[in-house]
Design a protein around this motif. Structure first.
Motif, mmCIF file in Angstrom:
data_model
loop_
_atom_site.group_PDB
_atom_site.id
_atom_site.type_symbol
_atom_site.label_atom_id
_atom_site.label_comp_id
_atom_site.label_asym_id
_atom_site.label_seq_id
_atom_site.Cartn_x
_atom_site.Cartn_y
_atom_site.Cartn_z
ATOM 1 N N UNK A 1 0.849 -1.187 0.000
ATOM 2 C CA UNK A 1 0.000 0.000 0.000
ATOM 3 C C UNK A 1 0.886 1.238 0.000
ATOM 4 N N UNK A 2 0.625 2.140 -0.943
ATOM 5 C CA UNK A 2 1.436 3.356 -1.071
ATOM 6 C C UNK A 2 0.579 4.552 -0.657
ATOM 7 N N UNK A 3 1.040 5.299 0.347
ATOM 8 C CA UNK A 3 0.307 6.456 0.865
ATOM 9 C C UNK A 3 0.600 7.670 -0.016
ATOM 10 N N UNK A 4 -0.259 7.924 -1.006
ATOM 11 C CA UNK A 4 0.009 9.048 -1.903
ATOM 12 C C UNK A 4 -0.350 10.387 -1.243
ATOM 13 N N UNK A 5 -1.099 10.357 -0.143
ATOM 14 C CA UNK A 5 -1.334 11.595 0.601
ATOM 15 C C UNK A 5 -0.012 12.101 1.170
ATOM 16 N N UNK B 1 -8.512 -2.461 2.346
ATOM 17 C CA UNK B 1 -7.164 -2.572 1.794
ATOM 18 C C UNK B 1 -6.282 -3.472 2.663
ATOM 19 N N UNK B 2 -6.465 -3.404 3.960
ATOM 20 C CA UNK B 2 -5.676 -4.275 4.834
ATOM 21 C C UNK B 2 -6.124 -5.725 4.731
ATOM 22 N N UNK B 3 -7.412 -5.938 4.606
ATOM 23 C CA UNK B 3 -7.906 -7.314 4.424
ATOM 24 C C UNK B 3 -7.424 -7.880 3.096
ATOM 25 N N UNK B 4 -7.350 -7.025 2.085
ATOM 26 C CA UNK B 4 -6.814 -7.439 0.799
ATOM 27 C C UNK B 4 -5.323 -7.760 0.904
ATOM 28 N N UNK B 5 -4.587 -6.892 1.570
ATOM 29 C CA UNK B 5 -3.141 -7.081 1.720
ATOM 30 C C UNK B 5 -2.813 -8.387 2.428
ATOM 31 N N UNK B 6 -3.617 -8.697 3.464
ATOM 32 C CA UNK B 6 -3.371 -9.913 4.248
ATOM 33 C C UNK B 6 -4.092 -11.135 3.677
ATOM 34 N N UNK B 7 -4.788 -10.955 2.564
ATOM 35 C CA UNK B 7 -5.578 -12.033 1.960
ATOM 36 C C UNK B 7 -6.520 -12.655 2.995
ATOM 37 N N UNK B 8 -7.188 -11.780 3.753
ATOM 38 C CA UNK B 8 -8.028 -12.223 4.873
ATOM 39 C C UNK B 8 -9.503 -12.067 4.489
ATOM 40 N N UNK B 9 -9.984 -12.980 3.675
ATOM 41 C CA UNK B 9 -11.377 -12.912 3.232
ATOM 42 C C UNK B 9 -12.336 -13.106 4.397
ATOM 43 N N UNK C 1 -2.005 2.436 -4.839
ATOM 44 C CA UNK C 1 -1.897 3.827 -4.399
ATOM 45 C C UNK C 1 -3.219 4.280 -3.799
ATOM 46 N N UNK C 2 -3.164 4.922 -2.633
ATOM 47 C CA UNK C 2 -4.376 5.335 -1.938
ATOM 48 C C UNK C 2 -4.078 6.504 -1.012
ATOM 49 N N UNK C 3 -5.101 7.305 -0.762
ATOM 50 C CA UNK C 3 -4.993 8.378 0.225
ATOM 51 C C UNK C 3 -5.310 7.876 1.624
ATOM 52 N N UNK C 4 -5.805 6.660 1.755
ATOM 53 C CA UNK C 4 -6.209 6.124 3.054
ATOM 54 C C UNK C 4 -5.688 4.706 3.202
ATOM 55 N N UNK C 5 -4.445 4.587 3.614
ATOM 56 C CA UNK C 5 -3.836 3.262 3.751
ATOM 57 C C UNK C 5 -4.415 2.480 4.929
ATOM 58 N N UNK C 6 -5.203 3.133 5.776
ATOM 59 C CA UNK C 6 -5.787 2.446 6.933
ATOM 60 C C UNK C 6 -7.178 1.883 6.634
ATOM 61 N N UNK C 7 -7.628 2.034 5.416
ATOM 62 C CA UNK C 7 -8.964 1.520 5.092
ATOM 63 C C UNK C 7 -8.992 0.006 5.324
ATOM 64 N N UNK C 8 -10.002 -0.497 6.051
ATOM 65 C CA UNK C 8 -10.013 -1.932 6.390
ATOM 66 C C UNK C 8 -10.024 -2.844 5.175
#
Length: 834
Positions: free
Chosen positions: A491-495, A710-718, A701-708
């Motif tokens: 996840x890239x914090x473009x903000x 995106x984190x569930x996607x990153x961790x592959x946590x369906x 790329x996102x302005x909100x790297x804390x969005x749940x």
């Protein structure tokens, strides 16, 4: 005789039988006709008949029911002719049509219109033209009967004629049965349904000719014969080495060209000498041939376990969800199940959400099942669709198609496969019937007493909830085929990068470095931006004027290539103004960005790299998509930029990086399914990276790297995503915890739309109270000059409430139709809007 022609004065017989007939019209009730005695032996349920309706208009309708009691409230008209000897629609199909009409609140005529190929629907307005193979040819006319000859000569003079016009030219006999025969003989064709025929992608192949294929020891004589030709010797050596390495007798000619550094002239010369056989095979348009190969594959242990689990669960469950990560090998499990089903003498329906994916899969299935596989979708012309319909009626084992394949006349259906079951494309949005093919498939399986397998890497929330409620079974495949790892997601914090002024156009330094690293390893890149065009708005900096569509309530999208503004809702285009129409300022600038701008800007940083763009603007025409995909397959293109077209159905072996330019647009969309759709779409696009032999990377790329999400996607946590999503929907009363019905009002006068919507909402609230939301003006309040207003109903999930609400909606629709104040108003009802 199959087709009976009768003079008008002959159709005056005593009528003993009556038939309800389905017409391809949105009629609330089925219309009843009398059956003349001389047609009584020919009529039966499911055959087409020629009938009059609306004065002199004639239609091909379907007999739904036969009975002896005449209707008491109107005088029946007689059936004019019978078009079929045997039923073309089965009892089970009629049962499915009836369920669709009742559940999705439409008419049987609308279902018929969606279900039947155009070649079966001969209406008065239908335009007839000469078949292309008979244009400008006179010699064949001598072999036709006088009536056929007369019609053909008329078409040669007039280019095209409607059925009404042909009937007027032939006033003394009924022309529909005759036109039916002429269609079957391919003398004429239907203008409305002329489509470009599906042309498969062919692969040039080579194999050893006999006797060398069965007696390879004889090749020593061949080497002696071609010893003076070094290029032919190299080609034969390359074939032997590659065929041993890949354990196959057939290779693509391209492999020989690359291995031996020879061209087609060498193989052609060897074919003339009887050393090689050169031939072509049909392969998928979208899947890389080397990956798929020719022949069968041994199942992995995970695939074997999944297959066994599915078969065991089918003993107690009628529907099963196969949840497998991208690249896990679900398709090969499907192939094994198809083989077992056809071995049992039953038919298989394999559904895919889009035509592009259908083209992808057909080559693979035909390698396994040959001519047992038929495909069915809208790119086939009317002849082909009628032929496919008849072949399915006669028991074709495997049908692969988009959602319309549900309507085919299966005789002995044993299995329905719904691939990518989460995909929104399974939902028909307009016109009626607004059905969901996935849900309809489950009910269809119930009618045929067969099984349904739903496959996906990203299950819909509703489907997984059905698993939790024990309504569906569940089989999981958590690892990629061959033990390959899932891609690394960053996840890239473009903000933060914007604050530090490190962004270069719309690219973070991390993404640009990752692209550079990919090129150093000679890998390819996919960049995803789910918005086409150059910029979604074109504004004046001085006064704030924005280019808006004159027919829709939307900003027009700026397209840099054509230097004009486009409306993506109605298709209107406008010239780009040089000065602001409001204040005259020249300070006009594009706002935002789409795929066109991404392609333009990436060339600034990588000027020597070849790029291609894949969106609705670049894939027009029958070969648009293929050219782009093939160029990427051949590595002529290093960066592929696209919308959601690049997220599914593509399988490339050299993609090392996927870059998502902006994830926030999907996450912020004003819809309760926004999180679900974003999770599914991002998972699918991430799955394009590292699918073969190597691990891939995904930069989001996102302005909100804390969005749940995106984190569930990153961790592959369906599981975590599902648990959170279900909790939110339960709190706010959304599916799967409620049943939704959307009602939309359309009219060219805004006050009529408002009046009708208010009347409808107030009437509904008397019975349903706060379960009625609206009326409300949608985000886009006018499309194609029609003003819009919406009502949303949130109902409890009991059948009695749903049925009572549907009856209330129908009653209110009738009141509106009978009120002259609302003339021209359209009321669109969408059950389970998706």
């Amino acid at each position: 005789m199959l087709f009976q022609l009768f003079e008008e004065n002959e159709i005056q017989s005593k009528e003993l039988l009556f038939a309800t007939v389905i017409l391809p019209l949105p009629l609330p009730k089925l219309y009843t006709y009398s059956v003349p005695v001389h047609l009584a032996p020919l009529v039966k349920k499911g055959v087409r008949v020629e009938v009059p309706f609306r004065g002199t208009k004639l239609y091909a309708g379907l007999i739904y029911e036969l009975f002896e009691q005449a209707p008491t409230d109107y005088k029946t008209k007689p059936i004019l002719s019978v078009l079929d000897e045997e039923a073309i629609v089965t009892d089970k199909q009629f049962a499915l049509w009836n369920w669709i009409a009742n559940y999705y609140l439409c008419t049987m005529g609308e279902v018929m219109q969606a279900a039947l190929p155009a070649g079966f629907k001969l209406e008065s307005e239908t335009k007839i033209i000469l078949h292309e193979q008979y244009e400008d040819q006179q010699e064949f006319l001598a072999n036709l009967n006088p009536r056929e000859n007369f019609i053909m000569e008329s078409l040669m003079k007039n280019s095209e004629l409607t059925i009404d016009e042909i009937q007027k030219l032939c006033p003394n006999y009924q022309v529909r049965p005759l036109l039916k025969k002429m269609l079957e003989k391919k003398l004429i064709t239907i203008l409305d349904e002329l489509k470009e025929k599906y042309k498969p992608k062919m692969l040039s192949m080579v194999e050893l000719a006999e006797p060398y294929q069965s007696q390879p020891h004889l090749l020593s004589d061949v080497f002696a014969e071609i010893s003076r030709s070094g290029r032919q010797t190299e080609a034969l050596m390359a074939f032997i080495q590659l065929s041993k390495a890949e354990q196959t007798r057939q290779l693509s000619r391209k492999q020989i060209y690359e291995k031996a550094n020879v061209d087609s002239s060498v193989l052609n010369a060897m074919a003339k000498k009887g050393i090689f056989n050169l031939f072509e095979i049909e392969i998928s348009r979208l899947i890389d041939y080397e990956h798929e190969g020719v022949g069968n594959y041994a199942l992995s242990d995970i695939q074997k376990a999944a297959l066994s689990d599915i078969e065991n669960q089918f003993l107690s469950k009628n529907a099963i969800l196969l949840h497998g990560v991208t690249g896990s090998g679900k398709t090969q499990v499907f192939v094994e199940l198809i083989q077992k089903t056809i071995d049992a003498g039953k038919q298989v329906l394999y559904l895919l959400p889009e035509i592009g994916l259908t083209a992808q899969m057909v080559g693979r299935l035909q390698k396994h099942f040959g001519d047992k596989v038929l495909t069915y979708h809208s790119k086939f012309n009317s002849f082909e669709r009628v032929e496919i319909w008849n072949k399915v009626l006669n028991g074709c084992p495997v049908v692969l198609g988009a959602r319309s394949a549900l309507f085919l006349p299966f005789q002995n259906l044993g299995l329905i496969l719904v691939d990518e079951e989460h995909d929104p494309s399974y939902k028909q949005t307009d016109p009626n019937p607004r059905y969901n093919a996935r849900d309809t498939a489950v009910y269809m399986a119930h009618l045929y007493q067969c099984k349904t397998l739903l496959g996906t890497a990203t299950p819909s929330v509703e489907t997984y909830y059905n698993v939790q409620q024990k309504k569906y079974g569940l089989v999981e495949m958590k690892n990629r085929f061959g033990g390959l790892a899932l891609p690394d997601i960053l996840l890239v914090d473009i903000k933060e990068e914007t604050k530090r002024k490190l962004m270069k156009s719309h690219f973070s330094p991390q993404l640009l470095q990752a692209i550079t690293d990919c090129f150093a390893k000679e890998e390819q890149v996919i960049l995803f931006q789910n918005r086409r065009g150059y910029a979604p708005a074109y504004k004046c900096k001085s006064c704030g004027w924005a280019g808006k569509c004159t027919r829709c309530d939307v900003s027009m999208t700026y397209h840099h290539d054509s230097r004009d503004l486009h409306c993506h809702y109605c298709g209107l285009t406008q010239f780009l103004p040089k000065h602001c129409p409001a204040c005259g300022s020249a300070s006009l600038n594009p706002q935002g960005f789409g795929t066109e701008k991404i392609e333009d800007d990436i060339k600034i940083y990588f000027p020597d790299i070849q790029t291609a763009r894949m969106d609705l603007d670049t894939v027009k025409g029958k070969t648009g998509a293929d050219k782009i995909i093939q160029a990427f397959e051949k590595r002529e293109v290093q960066i592929l930029i696209g919308t959601q077209m690049v997220t599914k159905g593509l399988d490339f072996d050299n993609v090392g990086l996927v870059g998502v330019i902006s994830a926030d647009q999907m996450l912020q969309f004003p819809d309760f399914r926004a999180s679900e759709r974003a999770y599914q779409l991002l998972t699918q696009v991430a799955g394009r990276a590292g699918r073969k032999k190597k691990n891939g990377k995904v930069f989001i790329q996102t302005y909100n790297t804390e969005h749940p999400v995106l984190w569930e996607l990153k961790e592959n946590d369906f599981e975590q995503f599902l648990q959170r999503e279900l909790a939110e929907r339960q709190n706010f009363g959304y599916p799967p915890f409620s049943k939704l019905i959307g009602i939309q009002f359309k009219h060219k006068r805004e006050e009529i739309v408002q009046s009708a919507a208010v009347f409808f909402a107030q009437s509904l609230k008397v019975q349903l109270g706060d379960r009625v939301l609206g009326p409300a003006v949608p985000a886009i309040s006018r499309v194609r000059e029609y003003f819009l207003m919406d009502i949303l109903l949130k109902l409890t999930k009991d059948s009695a409430t749903l049925q009572a609400t549907k009856q209330l909606i129908v009653s209110l629709q009738e009141q509106i139709q009978n009120n002259s104040t609302y003339k021209g108003l359209r009321v669109l009802v969408d059950i389970d809007p998706y």
